[in-house]
Design a protein around this motif. Structure first.
Motif, PDB file in Angstrom:
ATOM      1  N   ALA A  55       5.044   5.488   5.144  1.00 21.38           N
ATOM      2  CA  ALA A  55       5.428   5.158   6.275  1.00 21.38           C
ATOM      3  C   ALA A  55       7.103   4.470   6.530  1.00 21.38           C
ATOM      4  O   ALA A  55       7.977   5.039   6.975  1.00 21.38           O
ATOM      5  CB  ALA A  55       4.739   4.120   6.556  1.00 21.38           C
ATOM      6  N   GLU A 115      10.029   7.576   5.184  1.00 22.17           N
ATOM      7  CA  GLU A 115       9.859   8.066   6.229  1.00 22.17           C
ATOM      8  C   GLU A 115      10.461   7.511   7.729  1.00 22.17           C
ATOM      9  O   GLU A 115      12.035   8.596   7.899  1.00 22.17           O
ATOM     10  CB  GLU A 115       8.407   8.558   6.962  1.00 22.17           C
ATOM     11  N   ARG A 116       9.788   6.582   7.692  1.00 19.01           N
ATOM     12  CA  ARG A 116      11.030   6.070   8.639  1.00 19.01           C
ATOM     13  C   ARG A 116      12.380   5.913   9.182  1.00 19.01           C
ATOM     14  O   ARG A 116      12.558   6.133   9.527  1.00 19.01           O
ATOM     15  CB  ARG A 116       9.973   4.763  10.020  1.00 19.01           C
ATOM     16  N   ALA A 141       8.985  -4.312  12.213  1.00 21.81           N
ATOM     17  CA  ALA A 141       7.941  -5.160  13.458  1.00 21.81           C
ATOM     18  C   ALA A 141       7.056  -3.528  13.661  1.00 21.81           C
ATOM     19  O   ALA A 141       5.919  -4.335  13.655  1.00 21.81           O
ATOM     20  CB  ALA A 141       9.303  -4.994  14.320  1.00 21.81           C
ATOM     21  N   GLU A 142       7.282  -2.880  13.437  1.00 23.93           N
ATOM     22  CA  GLU A 142       6.194  -1.543  13.484  1.00 23.93           C
ATOM     23  C   GLU A 142       5.117  -1.816  13.047  1.00 23.93           C
ATOM     24  O   GLU A 142       4.379  -1.355  12.804  1.00 23.93           O
ATOM     25  CB  GLU A 142       7.042   0.188  13.827  1.00 23.93           C
ATOM     26  N   LEU A 143       5.612  -1.598  11.085  1.00 22.80           N
ATOM     27  CA  LEU A 143       4.278  -1.273  10.513  1.00 22.80           C
ATOM     28  C   LEU A 143       3.965  -2.693   9.997  1.00 22.80           C
ATOM     29  O   LEU A 143       2.888  -2.080   8.874  1.00 22.80           O
ATOM     30  CB  LEU A 143       4.915  -0.675   9.058  1.00 22.80           C
ATOM     31  N   GLY A 144       4.446  -4.018  10.254  1.00 18.88           N
ATOM     32  CA  GLY A 144       3.704  -5.441  10.482  1.00 18.88           C
ATOM     33  C   GLY A 144       4.062  -5.904   8.715  1.00 18.88           C
ATOM     34  O   GLY A 144       2.884  -5.791   7.711  1.00 18.88           O
ATOM     35  N   THR A 191       0.847  -1.465   0.097  1.00 23.41           N
ATOM     36  CA  THR A 191      -0.114   0.109   0.454  1.00 23.41           C
ATOM     37  C   THR A 191       0.573   1.043  -0.226  1.00 23.41           C
ATOM     38  O   THR A 191       2.139   1.613   0.931  1.00 23.41           O
ATOM     39  CB  THR A 191      -0.912   0.024   1.123  1.00 23.41           C
ATOM     40  N   SER A 221       0.178   3.985   1.551  1.00 22.70           N
ATOM     41  CA  SER A 221       0.421   4.707   2.477  1.00 22.70           C
ATOM     42  C   SER A 221       1.942   3.282   4.018  1.00 22.70           C
ATOM     43  O   SER A 221       2.609   4.314   4.725  1.00 22.70           O
ATOM     44  CB  SER A 221      -0.747   4.148   4.446  1.00 22.70           C
ATOM     45  N   LYS A 222       2.195   2.338   3.535  1.00 20.38           N
ATOM     46  CA  LYS A 222       3.124   1.123   3.533  1.00 20.38           C
ATOM     47  C   LYS A 222       4.486   2.209   3.224  1.00 20.38           C
ATOM     48  O   LYS A 222       5.500   1.541   3.788  1.00 20.38           O
ATOM     49  CB  LYS A 222       3.079   0.176   3.733  1.00 20.38           C
TER      50      LYS A 222
END
Lengths: 548, 73
Positions: free
Chosen positions: A478, A481-482, A530-533, A472, A474-475
């Motif tokens: 994200a 960004e991270r 781990a954080e975002l799956g 996706t 968003s992922k």
């Protein structure tokens, strides 16, 4: 123009006289490039048909036995139904919100007025996509940098006050580990690099630009030396260098193919190849990515039609969005059996693959002369710019005269030519070979670590392009960004470069990455996964430890 | 205090996962709220449909004893 005419004459006269089939893999079509001797081509066609007829009783040309070849198309793990469904639902939500936005707020963008009777300027879907999907994640794309893109780079930070419609610089800079540039062998080094002295001398001697095309006043000894060195490097007779890698394909293909030619093109071929084939007015049939069986099916059907002046397989060495490697040995065998021709784009593979960095031909153990047209770029492994086309001397003479790049495109900048020359020479020294080995080690280490995390990575284990599927938008945003916050610059890729529901993060490895840097990257990626799956992989752990 | 922090972390983690999977992570706040409300409405209606129609529809099965089930079977 004089040089062009002379070249053209040379090429043509050479091409008409001999009809040696072994010169260009069998069919006169290649020799003549289809344009010179139509009668001969027609004749070839009829023999072709009769060949088919006479051999019909004995079963025709036997089918390929693919079990004898390495036809591994690359690892392409399928996502679960749940993931696919959620990705689609997410896209529908975004579309819905986009439509609501469009209804309620009129964006301050150019609109078409008083254009009745004219074709629309903007594609409705593309404008919708760029305003309401792409714009929301635009901070992850086109990020400006302000340093050499070596093992590390400096990102210039941006901020947006109007939800990504426009950006302003904050004045801050961020030093990041560079996992985004195609700097496979680490030759993008800047001051103090291995090629620096030579390039500086070339600038002093020739300046930065030649202000002319190669066919006019744009040829220096540097260019001729580069062409000789490139040909020797690749192990073929001759090479032609062009100042732009994308243009090498788009301007070279129209010189080779024309109406009445059939191109069998891989489904994931790069935009430059697709554009080149369209400009060439060749008929294009697409085979499934890296699927030699489908290719054989299409090729046999095309041969049986008997109406094509020539049939060319157009493939890439390493596919930049999938990280897969072409099964070249199998393709060469097929091409030989069916008398086809092969156009190989080595943009991402030259320098990066093979024991001595010769590209996918060396990786697959294929003689370079068996590939009719070897195309590649200098923008990636060599840390320069431009591209080349290499092959037999006749082929290169022909492209010089009939391709548009040599005649019309601006000549390659001399310092760029010198950078490539220095890098290519350095590649054959022990230090250069160390870079090739280092790249391979880094690639294996990084791919192995990602596999242990349980994420879905695509492609071949030797490919230095490592796409990590996140599905996706968003992922993807994200993750980028991270990772940036952790000091890692990498590239998120989404539609239109990939299918709408297959967004991915693309890591590009380099020989200049040290193990410590890669370890830091792996730690950061593990945290993000781990954080975002992102651990979508369903491969069993014991399977994961098997070599791909 | 520690336990409260953990609970808060748990919820914020799954909230981000929810935002990511529904693509709400990258949209504006008012858009997030619209979709949250939409989801709430849809799920409430779904629950009400189950509660009023399905549950009453299967009332006979629910009230039946083991003996009745054996009879049905």
């Amino acid at each position: 123009m004089a040089a062009t005419v002379v070249n053209g004459c040379d090429g043509t006269s050479e091409m008409i006289s001999p009809n040696k089939p072994q010169d260009c893999n069998g069919k006169q079509g290649k020799l003549l490039n289809g344009k010179v001797n139509k009668y001969e081509n027609g004749f070839v066609k009829s023999t072709h048909l009769s060949n088919g007829d006479t051999k019909w009783s004995s079963g025709g040309v036997p089918k390929m036995d693919w079990s004898a070849y390495d036809t591994f198309p690359g690892s392409f793990e399928k996502c679960t139904l749940l993931t696919a469904a959620l990705t689609h639902v997410g896209l529908y939500i975004l579309m819905f919100l986009g439509f609501v936005n469009q209804l309620l707020f009129k964006p301050k963008v150019a609109t078409e007025k008083n254009r009745e009777g004219y074709a629309t300027l903007y594609d409705p879907f593309e404008t919708f996509f760029s305003r309401y999907l792409y714009r929301r994640v635009r901070h992850c794309f086109n990020r400006p940098i302000c340093s050499t893109p070596g093992a590390e780079l400096t990102l210039k930070e941006r901020a947006s006050d109007d939800r990504n419609w426009s950006f302003r610089f904050t004045g801050e800079e961020r030093r990041c580990i560079n996992l985004g540039s195609y700097n496979y062998l680490g030759f993008a080094e800047g001051a103090g690099g291995a090629t620096h002295a030579g390039v500086r001398a070339a600038v002093r001697r020739y300046g930065l630009a030649l202000c002319s095309a190669r066919a006019e006043l744009g040829s220096t000894p540097l260019h001729q030396e580069l062409e000789r060195t490139t040909a020797a490097f690749l192990g073929v007779e001759a090479a032609l260098v062009v100042g732009m890698g994308f243009g090498t394909n788009t301007l070279g293909l129209p010189g080779l193919l024309g109406a009445g030619c059939l191109a069998l093109s891989d489904a994931n071929n790069h935009a430059s190849l697709i554009l080149g084939l369209r400009l060439a007015r060749a008929t294009v049939r697409v085979f499934r990515h890296n699927d030699v069986r489908h290719l054989e099916q299409l090729a046999r059907a095309a041969v049986a039609e008997g109406k094509w002046r020539k049939i060319v397989i157009v493939v890439e060495g390493v596919y930049s969005m999938e990280g897969s490697i072409v099964p070249l040995a199998a393709m060469v065998a097929l091409k030989k059996r069916l008398n086809l021709q092969l156009y190989l784009d080595e943009a991402h593979s030259v320098g990066a693959l093979g024991a001595r960095g010769r590209g996918v031909t060396q990786h697959a153990g294929v003689a370079p002369a068996d590939v009719d047209v070897l195309m590649g770029t200098f923008t990636k492994s060599f840390g320069a710019a431009g591209g080349y086309i290499a092959g037999s001397a006749k082929l290169i003479n022909w492209i010089r005269a009939h391709g548009h790049a040599h005649t019309y495109a601006h000549s390659m900048s001399p310092p760029v030519a010198q950078q490539i020359l220095s890098a290519m020479r350095l590649l054959d020294t022990p230090a250069g070979q160390q870079r090739v080995r280092q790249l391979k080690e880094n690639t294996h280490y990084f791919r192995e670590q990602l596999r242990e995390m349980g994420v879905v990575t695509l492609g071949h284990r030797d490919s230095p392009v490592v796409p990590l599927l996140v599905y996706t938008f968003s992922k993807m945003a994200a993750t980028v960004e991270r990772l940036t916050a952790h000091g890692i610059a990498t590239v998120g890729v989404g539609f239109p470069a990939t299918p709408l529901n297959k967004a991915r993060i693309r890591f590009c490895l380099s020989a200049s990455h040290t193990r410590e840097q890669l370890e830091q990257c792996v730690r950061a990626v593990r945290g993000v996964v781990a954080e975002l799956g992102l651990a979508y992989s369903r491969a069993r752990p014991h399977k994961r430890s098997l070599p791909a | 205090m520690e336990i409260l922090k953990k609970i808060q972390q748990f919820f914020s983690y799954w909230y981000v996962r929810y935002l990511l999977v529904t693509e709400l992570y990258m949209v504006d706040t008012w858009e997030k709220i619209v979709v949250h409300i939409l989801f709430a409405v849809i799920f409430t209606m779904f629950w009400y449909f189950n509660y009023s129609i399905i549950v009453s529809g299967i009332a006979q099965l629910r009230s039946s004893t083991t003996h009745d089930i054996e009879q049905i079977l």
